[in-house]
Write a protein that holds these residues in place. Structure first.
Motif, mmCIF file in Angstrom:
data_model
loop_
_atom_site.group_PDB
_atom_site.id
_atom_site.type_symbol
_atom_site.label_atom_id
_atom_site.label_comp_id
_atom_site.label_asym_id
_atom_site.label_seq_id
_atom_site.Cartn_x
_atom_site.Cartn_y
_atom_site.Cartn_z
ATOM 1 N N THR A 1 1.012 -1.221 -0.093
ATOM 2 C CA THR A 1 0.140 0.104 0.017
ATOM 3 C C THR A 1 1.076 1.246 0.052
ATOM 4 O OG1 THR A 1 -1.946 1.205 1.221
ATOM 5 C CG2 THR A 1 -0.042 0.194 2.678
ATOM 6 N N GLU A 2 0.425 2.344 -0.639
ATOM 7 C CA GLU A 2 0.752 3.711 -0.601
ATOM 8 C C GLU A 2 -0.097 4.774 -0.051
ATOM 9 O OE1 GLU A 2 3.809 4.174 -0.764
ATOM 10 O OE2 GLU A 2 4.486 2.134 -1.724
ATOM 11 N N VAL B 1 3.158 -5.457 5.924
ATOM 12 C CA VAL B 1 2.642 -4.242 5.025
ATOM 13 C C VAL B 1 4.180 -3.797 4.238
ATOM 14 C CG1 VAL B 1 1.964 -1.976 5.071
ATOM 15 C CG2 VAL B 1 1.024 -3.587 6.716
ATOM 16 N N LEU B 2 3.857 -3.763 3.025
ATOM 17 C CA LEU B 2 4.915 -3.425 2.220
ATOM 18 C C LEU B 2 4.623 -1.960 1.733
ATOM 19 C CD1 LEU B 2 7.704 -4.562 0.851
ATOM 20 C CD2 LEU B 2 6.356 -5.552 -0.871
ATOM 21 N N SER B 3 5.563 -1.151 1.841
ATOM 22 C CA SER B 3 5.596 0.219 1.292
ATOM 23 C C SER B 3 6.862 0.978 0.887
ATOM 24 C CB SER B 3 4.916 1.100 2.153
ATOM 25 O OG SER B 3 4.672 2.394 1.864
ATOM 26 N N PHE C 1 9.474 -4.989 -5.489
ATOM 27 C CA PHE C 1 8.392 -5.434 -4.573
ATOM 28 C C PHE C 1 7.573 -6.604 -5.014
ATOM 29 C CE2 PHE C 1 7.084 -1.272 -1.912
ATOM 30 C CZ PHE C 1 8.502 -1.090 -1.591
ATOM 31 N N ALA C 2 7.606 -6.739 -6.307
ATOM 32 C CA ALA C 2 6.993 -7.868 -7.003
ATOM 33 C C ALA C 2 7.820 -9.186 -6.436
ATOM 34 C CB ALA C 2 7.045 -7.816 -8.349
ATOM 35 N N VAL C 3 9.141 -9.003 -6.456
ATOM 36 C CA VAL C 3 10.212 -10.302 -6.067
ATOM 37 C C VAL C 3 9.662 -10.361 -4.542
ATOM 38 C CG1 VAL C 3 12.302 -10.980 -5.783
ATOM 39 C CG2 VAL C 3 11.682 -9.894 -7.779
ATOM 40 N N VAL C 4 9.695 -9.260 -3.869
ATOM 41 C CA VAL C 4 9.506 -9.630 -2.477
ATOM 42 C C VAL C 4 8.028 -9.990 -2.135
ATOM 43 C CG1 VAL C 4 9.022 -8.269 -0.158
ATOM 44 C CG2 VAL C 4 11.019 -7.395 -1.482
ATOM 45 N N THR C 5 7.089 -9.743 -2.658
ATOM 46 C CA THR C 5 5.671 -10.445 -2.496
ATOM 47 C C THR C 5 5.944 -11.872 -2.783
ATOM 48 O OG1 THR C 5 4.593 -8.118 -3.133
ATOM 49 C CG2 THR C 5 3.254 -9.984 -3.368
#
Length: 469
Positions: A34-35, A49-51, A111-115
């Motif tokens: 989320t942003e 939560v990834l931001s 972030f796609a890799v982290v997800t």
């Protein structure tokens, strides 16, 4: 169970030095990118939560964002610096103040890799959790051990509740009364529901009284799937358990219970008596006399440990479970304590108390032996025809006189005897003059041919008067 610490093993994620070591053991159930400046309405407990901190512009912006994470039960914040300067001090300080673990994501890590890495880690953990639960169930682990294993996998406390209600087993003190989730589950028409901060699911079984699985807090999709798996395993554990209590010694009480659906009575009684935490023994013999096929009977130990006010407590418990049953009425009777060798008599008393309960109004009625007079018990042993014959033999002339004269001498005599033969008290009860009372008693005595001031005559007449009640 996947924790924040577990995810630190993934390439690229590392804890910020400001994050307390103890916060890394929080359970992670899913990932949320989320942003939004305030993502509170979209959060569920246990989320990572990834931001990219695109919402941050100036000191103070971190407060609503991090406060929402803390209130929503987020497992951690994984952040990438908003600019070349890295994560702003405002974000670092606010996370530390609210106790939200802060992880650093390198700027060059997508972030796609982290997800993808987190999702795969959660999926692998979920499969492992199911396997471990299935292994525990296959090993016939006690219910308490199965719940303890499940709590570790779910990352939160859980309980098995009976619809009576009672806590069958749990991994922590239940934060609400056991009756609250049972009632809300019944109101939801036996579907999974949220109650008192708990997620409540049904435990499938063939028993009449349902068991429920309660898990602390709202659940993620993965947690819900694991909880449903656990509910099925609890149902299997219940089906496998077949307690075989030993015969009782010392003092015992007999309990008789009846439901309109004969298939439910035994299970309802067993669950009700389990709330007393006293040893029980299901009597194999049938007490003398006829009994309805829906009656369930049991002996309960009573070595000065019988709960005070048990009848009222039983009504409360049975009123909670009654909406979950097919039966529309639940009736019960309980005897006085007697030596175990006299259990047959105790069963008779319990059955007569049950019969009295059937005469009273209400969906749930429990009658203790103390509510039965000795004369009622003695008369209950006589057949209906015998009682009618005795009533006619002793009261015939009085009954005929009342019918012919439209008088009420039968009631006058009964009130007089129930007032211990006191003309003053009886007259006051009947709202007549005491001389009128004395005249009526004298007239009744003439008709009956007995002396109504004689104790033996009083006993005979009173038994005849009460033989219809």
């Amino acid at each position: 169970m996947t924790t924040v610490r577990t995810l630190l093993g993934l390439p690229g994620l590392r804890p910020h030095p400001s994050t307390a070591e103890g916060l890394l053991d929080r359970a992670v159930t899913r990932i949320y990118v989320t942003e939004l400046p305030d993502p509170g309405r979209y959060l569920t407990a246990g989320e990572l939560v990834l931001s990219g901190l695109l919402w941050w512009r100036a000191p103070g912006d971190a407060e609503p964002f991090v406060a929402a994470l803390a209130a929503g039960g987020a497992a951690a914040l994984a952040a990438s610096g908003a600019d070349a300067g890295g994560i702003p001090e405002d974000v670092i300080d606010t996370c530390a103040r609210h106790g939200v673990p802060l992880l650093e994501v390198p700027p060059d890590l997508s972030f796609a890799v982290v997800t993808e890495r987190v999702v795969l880690a959660l999926a692998a953990a979920a499969d492992g959790a199911r396997k471990r639960l299935l292994t525990a169930a296959a090993e016939d682990a006690p219910l308490a051990d199965l719940l303890a294993r499940a709590a570790e996998e779910l990352g939160t406390a859980c309980w098995v509740l009976s619809g009576v209600p009672r806590v069958v087993a749990g991994t922590a003190p239940l934060p609400v009364s056991a009756a609250e989730p049972v009632r809300q589950f019944a109101a939801a028409r036996a579907r999974p529901t949220a109650a008192g901060g708990l997620t409540v699911l049904p435990v499938e079984s063939r028993h009449a009284v349902p068991w429920l699985l309660a898990v602390d807090g709202p659940l993620s999709t993965a947690q819900t799937e694991l909880a449903e798996e656990l509910a099925g395993l609890v149902g299997l554990a219940r089906a496998r358990s077949r307690p075989s209590p030993a015969p009782l010694g010392g003092n015992v009480r007999a309990v008789a219970l009846r439901t309109e659906d004969s298939s439910e009575a035994d299970d309802v009684l067993a669950e009700l008596l389990a709330t007393t935490e006293l040893a029980t023994f299901k009597e194999a013999i049938t007490p003398t006399g006829s009994r309805d096929h829906t009656d369930a009977l049991a002996l309960v130990a009573d070595d000065d440990s019988w709960p005070g006010g048990w009848a009222d407590d039983a009504v409360t418990a049975l009123s909670t479970v009654e909406p979950l049953l097919r039966a529309t009425r639940i009736l019960a009777g309980v005897s006085d304590p007697v030596p175990a060798a006299e259990s047959r008599g105790a069963f008779e008393v319990a059955r007569h108390a049950l019969s009295l309960a059937a005469q009273r109004e209400g969906d749930v009625v429990v009658v203790p032996a103390a509510a039965l007079g000795v004369h009622q018990l003695l008369l209950a042993g006589a057949s209906t025809d015998l009682r009618a014959a005795l009533r006619r033999r002793l009261l015939g002339p009085l009954l005929d006189y009342d019918a012919e004269q439209h008088s009420d001498l039968v009631r006058t005599v009964r009130v007089f005897l129930e007032c211990s033969g006191s003309p003053t008290r009886a007259a006051k009860t009947l709202h007549i003059h005491v001389n009128t009372l004395r005249y009526r008693i004298g007239r009744a005595a003439e008709l009956l041919g007995v002396d109504l001031t004689d104790f033996v005559a009083q006993v005979d007449v009173y038994l005849a008067l009460t033989s219809e009640s």
